[in-house]
Design a protein around this motif. Sequence first.
Motif, PDB file in Angstrom:
ATOM      1  N   PHE A 279      40.106 102.584  29.702  1.00 20.67           N
ATOM      2  CA  PHE A 279      41.043 101.490  29.452  1.00 20.67           C
ATOM      3  C   PHE A 279      40.795 100.381  30.472  1.00 20.67           C
ATOM      4  CE2 PHE A 279      45.073  99.302  30.039  1.00 20.67           C
ATOM      5  CZ  PHE A 279      45.435  99.047  28.721  1.00 20.67           C
ATOM      6  N   PHE A 282      44.045  94.306  31.830  1.00 25.60           N
ATOM      7  CA  PHE A 282      44.002  92.868  32.156  1.00 25.60           C
ATOM      8  C   PHE A 282      45.355  92.392  32.666  1.00 25.60           C
ATOM      9  CE2 PHE A 282      40.792  93.613  28.891  1.00 25.60           C
ATOM     10  CZ  PHE A 282      39.663  93.124  29.550  1.00 25.60           C
ATOM     11  N   THR A 283      46.226  93.369  32.971  1.00 22.03           N
ATOM     12  CA  THR A 283      47.587  92.985  33.378  1.00 22.03           C
ATOM     13  C   THR A 283      47.722  92.801  34.881  1.00 22.03           C
ATOM     14  OG1 THR A 283      48.205  95.308  33.449  1.00 22.03           O
ATOM     15  CG2 THR A 283      48.723  94.101  31.426  1.00 22.03           C
ATOM     16  N   PRO A 285      47.048  90.388  36.973  1.00 20.64           N
ATOM     17  CA  PRO A 285      47.810  89.194  37.400  1.00 20.64           C
ATOM     18  C   PRO A 285      49.301  89.352  37.127  1.00 20.64           C
ATOM     19  CG  PRO A 285      45.885  88.596  36.108  1.00 20.64           C
ATOM     20  CD  PRO A 285      46.033  90.074  36.000  1.00 20.64           C
ATOM     21  N   MET A 286      49.613  90.069  35.999  1.00 17.94           N
ATOM     22  CA  MET A 286      51.009  90.272  35.641  1.00 17.94           C
ATOM     23  C   MET A 286      51.720  91.144  36.665  1.00 17.94           C
ATOM     24  SD  MET A 286      50.525  90.921  31.577  1.00 17.94           S
ATOM     25  CE  MET A 286      52.200  91.449  31.221  1.00 17.94           C
ATOM     26  N   ARG A 288      51.807  90.857  39.583  1.00 17.21           N
ATOM     27  CA  ARG A 288      52.475  90.070  40.618  1.00 17.21           C
ATOM     28  C   ARG A 288      53.979  90.014  40.371  1.00 17.21           C
ATOM     29  NH1 ARG A 288      49.126  84.647  40.679  1.00 17.21           N
ATOM     30  NH2 ARG A 288      48.168  85.466  38.811  1.00 17.21           N
ATOM     31  N   THR A 289      54.361  90.100  39.099  1.00 18.53           N
ATOM     32  CA  THR A 289      55.791  90.222  38.798  1.00 18.53           C
ATOM     33  C   THR A 289      56.082  91.686  38.526  1.00 18.53           C
ATOM     34  OG1 THR A 289      55.455  89.997  36.427  1.00 18.53           O
ATOM     35  CG2 THR A 289      55.832  87.975  37.691  1.00 18.53           C
ATOM     36  N   SER A 293      56.628  97.466  31.837  1.00 16.65           N
ATOM     37  CA  SER A 293      55.956  98.702  31.377  1.00 16.65           C
ATOM     38  C   SER A 293      54.927  99.126  32.411  1.00 16.65           C
ATOM     39  CB  SER A 293      55.252  98.460  30.046  1.00 16.65           C
ATOM     40  OG  SER A 293      54.115  97.642  30.255  1.00 16.65           O
ATOM     41  N   LEU A 295      51.177 101.234  32.610  1.00 18.31           N
ATOM     42  CA  LEU A 295      50.137 101.896  31.801  1.00 18.31           C
ATOM     43  C   LEU A 295      49.502 103.005  32.619  1.00 18.31           C
ATOM     44  CD1 LEU A 295      48.592  98.753  30.153  1.00 18.31           C
ATOM     45  CD2 LEU A 295      49.415 100.743  28.882  1.00 18.31           C
TER      46      LEU A 295
ATOM     47  N   PHE B 136      44.097  91.580  23.907  1.00 20.76           N
ATOM     48  CA  PHE B 136      44.927  91.983  25.045  1.00 20.76           C
ATOM     49  C   PHE B 136      44.615  91.106  26.253  1.00 20.76           C
ATOM     50  CE2 PHE B 136      45.034  95.212  28.699  1.00 20.76           C
ATOM     51  CZ  PHE B 136      46.352  94.931  29.042  1.00 20.76           C
ATOM     52  N   GLU B 137      43.326  90.870  26.508  1.00 17.29           N
ATOM     53  CA  GLU B 137      42.917  90.050  27.651  1.00 17.29           C
ATOM     54  C   GLU B 137      43.475  88.626  27.525  1.00 17.29           C
ATOM     55  OE1 GLU B 137      38.678  89.456  27.937  1.00 17.29           O
ATOM     56  OE2 GLU B 137      38.757  89.193  30.116  1.00 17.29           O
ATOM     57  N   CYS B 140      47.174  88.535  27.995  1.00 19.06           N
ATOM     58  CA  CYS B 140      47.504  88.655  29.419  1.00 19.06           C
ATOM     59  C   CYS B 140      47.394  87.300  30.106  1.00 19.06           C
ATOM     60  CB  CYS B 140      46.568  89.653  30.103  1.00 19.06           C
ATOM     61  SG  CYS B 140      47.045  91.361  29.792  1.00 19.06           S
ATOM     62  N   ALA B 143      50.251  85.174  29.096  1.00 17.31           N
ATOM     63  CA  ALA B 143      51.470  85.641  29.777  1.00 17.31           C
ATOM     64  C   ALA B 143      51.472  85.167  31.224  1.00 17.31           C
ATOM     65  CB  ALA B 143      51.546  87.176  29.703  1.00 17.31           C
ATOM     66  N   ASP B 144      50.266  85.260  31.834  1.00 17.47           N
ATOM     67  CA  ASP B 144      50.103  84.846  33.224  1.00 17.47           C
ATOM     68  C   ASP B 144      50.398  83.354  33.360  1.00 17.47           C
ATOM     69  OD1 ASP B 144      49.515  85.627  35.837  1.00 17.47           O
ATOM     70  OD2 ASP B 144      47.462  84.777  35.674  1.00 17.47           O
ATOM     71  N   GLN B 147      54.006  82.689  32.928  1.00 16.68           N
ATOM     72  CA  GLN B 147      54.720  83.142  34.125  1.00 16.68           C
ATOM     73  C   GLN B 147      54.612  82.081  35.228  1.00 16.68           C
ATOM     74  OE1 GLN B 147      56.640  85.748  34.541  1.00 16.68           O
ATOM     75  NE2 GLN B 147      56.992  85.522  36.747  1.00 16.68           N
ATOM     76  N   GLN B 148      53.354  81.562  35.395  1.00 16.14           N
ATOM     77  CA  GLN B 148      53.135  80.544  36.430  1.00 16.14           C
ATOM     78  C   GLN B 148      53.928  79.277  36.120  1.00 16.14           C
ATOM     79  OE1 GLN B 148      48.916  80.045  36.924  1.00 16.14           O
ATOM     80  NE2 GLN B 148      48.649  82.192  37.592  1.00 16.14           N
ATOM     81  N   GLN B 172      58.817  85.414  29.287  1.00 16.99           N
ATOM     82  CA  GLN B 172      59.213  86.772  28.882  1.00 16.99           C
ATOM     83  C   GLN B 172      58.592  87.128  27.523  1.00 16.99           C
ATOM     84  OE1 GLN B 172      63.543  87.333  29.001  1.00 16.99           O
ATOM     85  NE2 GLN B 172      63.189  89.077  30.378  1.00 16.99           N
ATOM     86  N   HIS B 175      54.980  87.717  28.024  1.00 21.70           N
ATOM     87  CA  HIS B 175      54.835  89.015  28.682  1.00 21.70           C
ATOM     88  C   HIS B 175      54.975  90.138  27.659  1.00 21.70           C
ATOM     89  CE1 HIS B 175      54.815  91.769  32.065  1.00 21.70           C
ATOM     90  NE2 HIS B 175      55.815  92.451  31.462  1.00 21.70           N
ATOM     91  N   ALA B 178      51.921  90.342  25.523  1.00 23.35           N
ATOM     92  CA  ALA B 178      50.835  91.019  26.250  1.00 23.35           C
ATOM     93  C   ALA B 178      51.071  92.522  26.268  1.00 23.35           C
ATOM     94  CB  ALA B 178      50.734  90.472  27.673  1.00 23.35           C
ATOM     95  N   GLU B 179      52.329  92.892  26.467  1.00 22.38           N
ATOM     96  CA  GLU B 179      52.660  94.326  26.468  1.00 22.38           C
ATOM     97  C   GLU B 179      52.342  94.940  25.098  1.00 22.38           C
ATOM     98  OE1 GLU B 179      53.714  96.459  28.902  1.00 22.38           O
ATOM     99  OE2 GLU B 179      53.373  94.778  30.294  1.00 22.38           O
ATOM    100  N   LYS B 182      48.688  95.241  24.715  1.00 26.61           N
ATOM    101  CA  LYS B 182      48.238  96.352  25.547  1.00 26.61           C
ATOM    102  C   LYS B 182      48.469  97.680  24.821  1.00 26.61           C
ATOM    103  CE  LYS B 182      48.873  98.143  30.227  1.00 26.61           C
ATOM    104  NZ  LYS B 182      49.615  97.875  31.483  1.00 26.61           N
TER     105      LYS B 182
END
Lengths: 326, 326
Positions: A279, A282-283, A285-286, A288-289, A293, A295, B136-137, B140, B143-144, B147-148, B172, B175, B178-179, B182
């Motif tokens: 697996f 790519f999360t 960077p995420m 950081r928060t 979830s 993985l 997924f990448e 992400c 989402a990043d 978030q920023q 959110q 995010h 992305a979840e 994933k």
Amino acid sequence: SLQDQFDNLEKHTQWGIDVLEKYIKFVKERTEIELSYAKQLRNLSKKYQPKKNSKEEEEYRYTSTRAFLATLNEMNDYAGQHEVISENMTSLITAELTRYVQELKQERKSHFHDGRKAQQHIETCWKQLEASKRRFERDCKEADRAQQYFEKMDADINVTKADVEKARQQAQLRHQMAEDSKAEYSSTLQKFNSEQHEHYYTHIPNIFQKIQEMEERRIVRIGESMKTFAEVDRQVIPIIGKCLDEITKAAESVDHKNDSQMVIEAFKSGFEPPGDVDFEDFTQPMKRTVSESSLSNSRGDGKSEPKFSSKSKGKLWPFIKKNKVL
Amino acid sequence: SLQDQFDNLEKHTQWGIDVLEKYIKFVKERTEIELSYAKQLRNLSKKYQPKKNSKEEEEYRYTSTRAFLATLNEMNDYAGQHEVISENMTSLITAELTRYVQELKQERKSHFHDGRKAQQHIETCWKQLEASKRRFERDCKEADRAQQYFEKMDADINVTKADVEKARQQAQLRHQMAEDSKAEYSSTLQKFNSEQHEHYYTHIPNIFQKIQEMEERRIVRIGESMKTFAEVDRQVIPIIGKCLDEITKAAESVDHKNDSQMVIEAFKSGFEPPGDVDFEDFTQPMKRTVSESSLSNSRGDGKSEPKFSSKSKGKLWPFIKKNKVL
């Protein structure tokens, strides 16, 4: 007549020679058929031999291809046995009989030559007898004439005693000559009858006997050759049987397990099945928060390709034994 | 790689089919050689048969000529046995293997078709996994970025609470997306790894196993045919042996005494040797006087020819037994 019998025998013995020559020709053609058969089998064997130093030759590592090679080699020996048939028939039959038929022709010629000579001799004797008889007949007539002349002179009173005496002496001389011719004729006749008896009861039967023996030898000879004909053929049967046994043995040595194992050995590669794909997370960077979830599967070692071409010591064979897998 | 192994196996199994077809061709050529050999032997036998209703046929009364006739007839049967070899090789080997090689080609095609299908399936799965991973990448990154943006808005005092709230919700949402990606990627990955395991440890080994079994059946089959090849040949040996025995028997029945007796019977004539020639006395006229000699031999029956052509009941055979004469 005797001449007819000689003619018949001459024809019959010529027929005997023809039969022999026909048999020689028959066997010769058989040897040619055997040679041609052998040649075709040899060519067949040669045609399917693997080419030297070729990939083909390498393929003869398998038991199945080796068995085929053995078959080819045995077919070559098999062919050789038919050459043996051909060679033995040639040396033991055609060559022998060809020599023999020459002797036979010579012998036959000599017997009929003797026959003709005997016939001519008895004819000559007959002519001598005839001549002797004619001479005797003529001399008898002369003696008779001289006798009659003497008797005529003797009865003639006008004839001198000297002339009568001369005629008497002449008649006596002629009579003596006739007596001599008679003796010679008688002797010639006795000689002829003796010769004729000899001719019919000894010479001719001897010649016929020799011709009969010659004929019988010819018949014995052709019979022997016919026996040899079968024998030469029969002699190779056990060897041909051995060739066939070798083919059977080679066929029985065909080992499918061995051959497929060799294929496995030849084609096994350094290839092993790829492991599970990891697996890729790519999360990061995420992260950081506070992520809602997590993985568990993430190891993040960055692998992105399945090992389709990975090299490894553990080898996968193209044929995997089912029981190893299931 | 696995593809290399398939390529190798495809080449090897094609070679196996080529070997089989080569063997079929070899046996076919052998059957043709046997047929041609048989035909030549039959022609040989036919060529030397006596012509029907000819003088030749009559000559087959002799044991020697009858033995030759038997030889010819046995050679014909001998030829027939080589036709049997040809026919049995055709029906038991070439016809069978020709049918079999068609099945084999079909089966081989189907195994490699299954192999290609399995390979394509796993490649399709791999592409799906890649797509899922890329999604997924990308999600992400989105989402990043969201978030920023939210963090930037949140830190900006000039921004309305409503805008901050909007950015927070957007972050959110991203995010969550992305979840979701994933989760989907994770599920696709698990499915792929499971499929890949199935592919390498079950499907492909099964196909390899079937190819191996097919190969082994081919090898068993060619081995059996090679055995049949020798067996068909071996089966005729006893019958050929019998043909040869018959030739030997015929050769042994050649009876020179019988045959020469037949010649004697055929050629015996009404001819008997002439008797002695009688003395012919030409002295009768001389008898009129008192002869000084007397010829005891004189019977005066007037015969003047020897009986060179006399006919008589007592027959002289051309071959007179010597012991009868001497």
